[in-house]
Design an enzyme around this catalytic site. Structure first.
Site, PDB file in Angstrom:
ATOM      1  N   HIS A 224     -67.168  -2.125  14.471  1.00 40.67           N
ATOM      2  CA  HIS A 224     -66.709  -2.997  15.566  1.00 40.67           C
ATOM      3  C   HIS A 224     -66.440  -2.143  16.801  1.00 40.67           C
ATOM      4  CE1 HIS A 224     -62.949  -1.331  13.947  1.00 40.67           C
ATOM      5  NE2 HIS A 224     -62.435  -1.523  15.169  1.00 40.67           N
ATOM      6  N   ASP A 226     -63.569  -2.023  20.109  1.00 36.86           N
ATOM      7  CA  ASP A 226     -62.223  -2.548  20.335  1.00 36.86           C
ATOM      8  C   ASP A 226     -62.139  -3.394  21.606  1.00 36.86           C
ATOM      9  OD1 ASP A 226     -61.457  -1.272  18.039  1.00 36.86           O
ATOM     10  OD2 ASP A 226     -60.124   0.182  19.008  1.00 36.86           O
ATOM     11  N   HIS A 280     -67.357   1.730  15.833  1.00 40.54           N
ATOM     12  CA  HIS A 280     -66.728   2.622  14.860  1.00 40.54           C
ATOM     13  C   HIS A 280     -66.390   1.856  13.582  1.00 40.54           C
ATOM     14  CE1 HIS A 280     -63.599   0.980  17.521  1.00 40.54           C
ATOM     15  NE2 HIS A 280     -62.748   1.078  16.513  1.00 40.54           N
ATOM     16  N   ARG A 290     -55.114   5.968   2.798  1.00 40.27           N
ATOM     17  CA  ARG A 290     -55.154   6.440   4.171  1.00 40.27           C
ATOM     18  C   ARG A 290     -54.413   5.447   5.037  1.00 40.27           C
ATOM     19  NH1 ARG A 290     -58.350   5.448   8.758  1.00 40.27           N
ATOM     20  NH2 ARG A 290     -58.732   7.302   9.998  1.00 40.27           N
TER      21      ARG A 290
END
Ligand code: J5X
Ligand code: AKG
Ligand code: FE2
Length: 344
Positions: A224, A226, A280, A290
């Site tokens: 996607h 941002d 990304h 994570r």
């Protein structure tokens, strides 16, 4: 009522698109989360050593120029010497771990409402993909007290203090970076007035990616761009990848004590396409969980985002003017086609 909250209110989600899985109870990957085909067919894996985003020192006298170059060439950079005290970051990281290690039923108390922007839930982009992501998130806009109170009725002050303090620190850096980027793009004083004036122009997203039984067949966060001017990201571990034309997916390994900054759709429009808004995604790990904290910075919702084009160059505006609010609405409907939807 908060402004960004208002903008997202107009684009409700279905409840089924908000509730995360109870990941801890799955010893193997459920079909709903198996992306193997998509990963094999569409994505190439890059040699991790072949390239990486630049590291920029905020104290460097050439920082403005270097940031401009990084935004043009990569749409991302590591930022060191940013001045955020280590204690502030550690405090936030502690809270993030405390939040996501709670039992699912406790986190669900702060489940985002279909017309809300804040609270616990899966990524907003989920409805655009047929498979689910191995991810849970908690979105904060302004004060998180309304949501945190539902999770810890008697003990939410520390969480709120640490988050609000972090938001303040992020805003200071974001304003500074915005001035530098406006300088590079020769954006007029008139169009910069909001930077000093507005105090809430950001959203803080806490992301959590549990360890995954089959990381190569699953997706932490699907590709996607941002919906921000830029995003300031903090994470202690690898997993983020940025797509670079001609190179493929480039891993972004965290740099000790540096922040990761990457540009978003609004800067792509403002720069008339000169700064990219990099695609990304987040990949997973079998043995470790994570987490990341992403701060999305944008102008106020009524601000008119328009390409900065200098008269002397033969550069016609590639995008029509659009308010922040209108673009958020376009993104909620068109997702990856949003930029081409407003191109002239
Ligand atoms: C201020 C923002 C930016 C949002 C929406 C809203 C709150 C949460 C952000 C994220 C966080 C996770 C990825 C993303 C793509 C998502 O699904 O939710 C982001 C999205 C966007 O950049 O559009
Ligand atoms: O977790 C990460 O490294 C990236 C998160 C992200 O892309 C987002 O929150 O928009
Ligand atoms: Fe993102």
């Amino acid at each position: 009522m908060n402004t960004l909250n208002e903008a997202y209110k107009a684009h409700p989600l279905h409840l089924g698109d908000i509730i995360p899985l109870d990941f801890s109870s799955y010893p193997s990957l459920p079909e709903s989360h198996a992306w193997s085909q998509a990963i094999d067919e569409n994505f190439s894996f890059n040699d991790p050593a072949s390239s990486s985003i630049p590291v920029i020192d905020l104290m460097d006298p050439n920082a403005t120029k270097l940031i401009g170059l990084a935004c043009e060439n990569w749409g991302a950079f590591h930022l060191k010497n940013h001045g955020i005290p280590l204690g502030v970051t550690q405090g936030v990281e502690e809270e993030v771990q405390r939040l996501f290690s709670l039992p699912t039923e406790q986190k669900l108390k702060a489940l985002r409402s279909p017309s809300g922007a804040t609270g616990y839930g899966i990524a907003r982009i989920s409805p655009f993909f047929s498979k689910c992501m191995w991810h849970e998130g908690f979105t904060i806009i302004g004060s998180p007290s309304h949501d945190a109170e539902k999770i810890w009725p008697d003990d939410f002050a520390r969480f709120c203090d640490r988050m609000e303090n972090y938001e303040k620190q992020m805003q200071i850096i974001a304003k500074r970076l915005t001035e530098m980027m406006c300088e590079v793009l020769k954006i007029s004083e008139e169009k910069r007035k909001w930077i000093g004036a507005s105090d809430i122009s950001g959203a803080l997203q806490l992301n959590f990616y549990p360890s995954c039984p089959e990381p190569n067949r699953a997706m932490g966060l699907a590709p996607h761009t941002d919906t921000s001017m830029f995003t300031i990201l903090q994470t202690p571990s690898s997993g983020l990848q940025i797509f670079k034309e001609g190179k493929g997916w480039i891993p972004v390994h965290p740099h000790p004590e540096a922040l990761i900054v990457h540009t978003g759709d609004f800067l792509h429009i403002m720069s008339n396409g000169r700064f990219c808004s990099p695609l990304h995604r987040v990949m997973l790990n079998e043995n470790s969980k994570r987490y990341s904290m992403a701060y999305f910075y944008s102008p106020p919702i009524d601000y008119v985002v328009s390409p900065s084009v200098t008269k002397d160059l033969s550069s016609a505006a590639r995008f029509r003017d659009v308010t922040v609010k209108e673009y958020i609405g376009i993104k909620a409907q068109k997702f990856a086609d949003s930029l081409s939807f407003i191109s002239t």
